[in-house]
Design an enzyme around this catalytic site. Structure first.
Site, short mmCIF file in Angstrom:
data_model
loop_
_atom_site.label_atom_id
_atom_site.label_comp_id
_atom_site.label_asym_id
_atom_site.label_seq_id
_atom_site.Cartn_x
_atom_site.Cartn_y
_atom_site.Cartn_z
N CYS A 1 5.69 4.11 2.19
CA CYS A 1 6.39 5.29 2.73
C CYS A 1 6.78 5.08 4.19
O CYS A 1 7.90 5.40 4.60
CB CYS A 1 5.49 6.52 2.57
SG CYS A 1 6.40 8.09 2.56
N GLY B 1 0.82 -1.20 0.00
CA GLY B 1 0.00 0.00 0.00
C GLY B 1 0.86 1.25 0.00
O GLY B 1 2.07 1.22 0.25
N CYS B 2 0.22 2.39 -0.28
CA CYS B 2 0.95 3.65 -0.38
C CYS B 2 1.45 4.14 0.98
O CYS B 2 2.61 4.51 1.14
CB CYS B 2 0.08 4.72 -1.05
SG CYS B 2 -1.57 4.90 -0.34
N TYR B 3 0.56 4.14 1.98
CA TYR B 3 0.99 4.53 3.32
C TYR B 3 2.09 3.61 3.81
O TYR B 3 3.07 4.05 4.43
CB TYR B 3 -0.19 4.43 4.30
CG TYR B 3 -1.12 5.61 4.34
CD1 TYR B 3 -0.64 6.91 4.51
CD2 TYR B 3 -2.50 5.43 4.26
CE1 TYR B 3 -1.51 7.99 4.57
CE2 TYR B 3 -3.38 6.50 4.32
CZ TYR B 3 -2.88 7.78 4.49
OH TYR B 3 -3.75 8.85 4.57
N THR B 4 1.93 2.31 3.56
CA THR B 4 2.89 1.35 4.09
C THR B 4 4.25 1.48 3.42
O THR B 4 5.28 1.39 4.09
CB THR B 4 2.35 -0.08 3.92
OG1 THR B 4 1.94 -0.27 2.57
CG2 THR B 4 1.16 -0.31 4.80
#
Length: 350
Positions: free
Chosen positions: A154, A149-152
């Protein structure tokens, strides 16, 4: 040429895969899959593709697609990929799944956080978590890649070297993150209307966001043990971007905290040869505008000696390195291409 099929080609992440692959010298899209727009011309949905993509959207028949493609991207809601995949398909094609179906190794954790029964638990163990900078050796031989995922992406990359080297107390780790509205997908939701989002910022998923166990699991591998952390996402009024700010207690040696130079040397150790990770100079902090439309991750940090904490910061484009770009980077690894093939996208500004 690598023949590519995309299921979910009309969502934001799927459309970004299309945009990137239009400039990829070794890839050809043979299937633009879309349940909502099957039969419609792709350029009628995304007018930026007018005179560029002359193809109609097709359905999500993975069985048929597996006979026409070398790799399938599934940019779909949780549960769909797991409901479609089977041994016959995997004997013919590689799958890069942008949902969470194969990211978590504990099926009970997946079902608890996503409120879904997992339809293909037998493939969870073999699926490789597609964080390229950390797992590229395992990715190379995979049949199923679970695109992070995107949050993960980063959050993990920003803290990973310090967790791996034991330089922070992982039990003290707190992650605050901000995302642009495109991270919520293209579906119509009142909370994402312009008037609801503009001139405002809000936390959501407080203490229960479903990316939390993904971050905990992956950083737990780095730490060598299970860990718990606080992760709080925020929605901010911009189209693209993820910015994370992470706080943790530094570990001391004989009562002495590491210096800035020692911390910087650890980041260099892990990332100096990584094409898509840009380590910022002292006193410089990441900004989403400097990574927009690119596959780069910008990382910086600051030591607060007054509190004995370190503040780690990272920024990426949620639709590129946080989704489609990382998926293409995984494809490049799977097919033995240089990782940056088709991905040297210069950040757009303004």
């Amino acid at each position: 040429m690598i023949k590519v099929g995309i299921i979910g080609a009309t969502g934001y992440a799927g459309a970004e895969i299309v945009r990137i692959l239009m400039g990829h010298p070794q890839a050809e899209i043979v299937w633009y899959g879309s349940r909502s727009f099957a039969g419609d011309k792709y350029e009628s949905i995304y007018r930026n593709m007018f005179k560029i993509v002359d193809a109609k959207c097709m359905d999500e028949d993975m069985d048929k697609l597996s006979g026409e493609a070398d790799v399938i991207f599934t940019a779909t809601p949780q549960g769909l990929c797991a409901s479609l995949v089977n041994e016959e398909i995997l004997s013919k094609v590689k799958i890069i799944d942008l949902s969470a179906d194969f990211r978590l190794k504990d099926v009970a954790v997946y079902e608890e956080w996503y409120k879904l029964e997992h339809k293909a638990p037998s493939y969870i163990e073999e699926a490789v978590y597609g964080l390229c900078e950390i797992n590229r050796k395992d990715i190379a031989g995979a049949r199923i890649v679970a695109n992070p995922g995107c949050y993960t992406t980063c959050s993990i990359l920003t803290a990973y070297p310090l967790v791996k080297e034991g330089l922070i107390d992982v039990d003290s780790l707190i992650i605050d993150a901000m995302s642009g509205v495109s991270g919520a997908g293209r579906g119509a939701k009142v909370a994402n209307l312009y008037c609801e989002v503009n001139e405002s910022a809000k936390p959501y998923g407080v203490a229960n966001h479903r990316h939390t166990p993904e971050i905990e699991e992956q950083l737990g591998y780095a730490a060598g043990r299970k860990l718990l952390l606080n992760f709080t996402p925020h929605l901010v009024p911009m189209n693209r971007g993820i910015l994370v700010t992470e706080y943790a207690k530094l570990t001391s040696k004989d009562g002495v905290l590491p210096t800035y130079e020692e911390i910087a040397a650890v980041y260099e150790k892990y990332y100096k040869d990584e094409h898509f990770i840009r380590l910022l100079n002292k006193g410089e902090y990441p900004e989403t505008r400097w990574v927009e439309t690119s596959n780069y991750v910008d990382i910086g940090f600051e030591i607060d000696r007054r509190t004995g904490r370190i503040i780690m910061m990272g920024a990426l484009d949620n639709l590129v390195k946080g989704a489609a770009g990382q998926a293409v980077q995984n494809m490049n690894i799977l097919f033995g291409l240089p990782e940056n093939t088709g991905l040297d996208l210069v950040p757009a500004f303004p």
